[in-house]
Design an enzyme around this catalytic site. Sequence first.
Site, short mmCIF file in Angstrom:
data_model
loop_
_atom_site.label_atom_id
_atom_site.label_comp_id
_atom_site.label_asym_id
_atom_site.label_seq_id
_atom_site.Cartn_x
_atom_site.Cartn_y
_atom_site.Cartn_z
N CYS A 106 0.63 9.83 0.36
CA CYS A 106 1.81 10.07 1.20
C CYS A 106 1.67 9.41 2.56
CB CYS A 106 2.02 11.58 1.36
SG CYS A 106 3.45 12.02 2.36
N CYS B 44 10.92 8.99 -0.91
CA CYS B 44 9.97 10.10 -0.95
C CYS B 44 8.56 9.62 -0.59
CB CYS B 44 9.97 10.70 -2.36
SG CYS B 44 8.84 12.08 -2.55
N CYS C 127 -2.50 14.39 2.01
CA CYS C 127 -2.28 13.88 0.66
C CYS C 127 -2.41 12.36 0.69
CB CYS C 127 -0.90 14.29 0.16
SG CYS C 127 -0.70 16.10 0.09
N CYS D 5 1.86 16.22 9.87
CA CYS D 5 1.58 17.09 8.73
C CYS D 5 0.15 17.59 8.81
CB CYS D 5 1.81 16.32 7.42
SG CYS D 5 1.79 17.36 5.95
N GLU E 130 11.81 12.39 11.18
CA GLU E 130 12.78 11.65 10.38
C GLU E 130 13.50 12.58 9.42
OE1 GLU E 130 11.11 7.09 10.46
OE2 GLU E 130 10.55 8.32 8.74
N CYS F 161 17.42 15.78 3.32
CA CYS F 161 15.97 16.02 3.29
C CYS F 161 15.51 16.22 4.73
CB CYS F 161 15.26 14.82 2.65
SG CYS F 161 13.47 14.98 2.59
#
Length: 395
Positions: free
Chosen positions: A142, A370, A139, A135, A115, A128
């Site tokens: 997230c 975010c 975290c 990933c 994305e 962005c």
Amino acid sequence: MSPKAPITQDVMTIPRKLPEGKVNLVGLTRDQLREALIEHGTPEKQAKMRTGQIWQWIYQWGVRDFAEMTNLAKAYRVQLAETFVIEIPEVVTRQVSEDGTRKYLCRIAGGHEVEVVYIPEEDRGTLCISSQVGCTLTCSFCHTGTQKLVRNLTAAEIVGQVMMARDDLEEWPTPGAPKDETRLLSNIVLMGMGEPLYNFENVRDAMKIAMDPEGISLSRRRITLSTSGVVPEIARTAEEIGCLLAISFHATTDETRDVLVPINKRWNIEELLQALASYPKASNSERITFEYVMLDGVNDSDEDAHRLIDHIKLYNIPAKINLIPFNEWPGAPYKRSSNNRIRAFANIIYQAGYASPIRKTRGEDIMAACGQLKSATERARKSRKQITAEAGLQS
């Protein structure tokens, strides 16, 4: 809160089989492009000039068809088309938020998806971009971190996101037309899916292409790389990319940061701050941005604000603190701090002499804010209980 979150995988690169067939020129450095042209029949004496011409067609004018490269001989254009392609990620879906934010789901080689988000503002337009499918990090606040790493993106797939957005914004200039200095896409932030410093070489090569003055031509000060704290690669970022730096900090004690940003178990707050203090590009004109997501009752106390200031002052780091209201997602184990709490936190930082802007949430209605990015192919929703358990939090 006990620090039981799984530590980040020790993954620097994910091997992948490159697609067979014609060579894609997108993502090649100037030297690599020159070598590819020579290898496929371009006379060595002409290679430097041809590299410059083709480079400008691809990155300055956005041309994908060799037949349109009119300052090249017709026979040479045919030869190029037989050997090479100019390909970027394919847009699968495009969503536009009520506030004008655009979110793209892009398909890359192997059928994987990432994305990309474009955020228009009065004085800038920020893209962005993602550096990995999934990933390596876990975290706990997230959404992207709840999916596993699939692979690193290539330099072509990273700079291709910029080219794709320029296509959608219709921002490629027309050869021969008067130069328009207005840039709809004026800034790049490496804050999408993935940890950029676990894919350093591809990120570096892609950003070098984006900064090249004979192409997309973005200033290095218009590019910000955000890392969770891969300490050994921080100095390389300044030396080999030279862009601005942002740190996903999010906590002021190791106990809390171990849970929120588990890479802290490898490189703790002290080691991270030491690396930032010696960051070659850190100066009063190029401050390091500390990103700090505001989580209710977790990291948002007055004591946290004072500790954050103490950390930065102790290591004399030119800094600004970007406060990010937590963007909730399905199954998230945290809640957003209240507006009053965020303002009180910001005021303590401001009174200490540091800029403390509160980030305006953009694109929340299309899950483009975010920490909300997540590939549709990996979007199988986990229950809140599962996520809480994996994060090592009390349910």
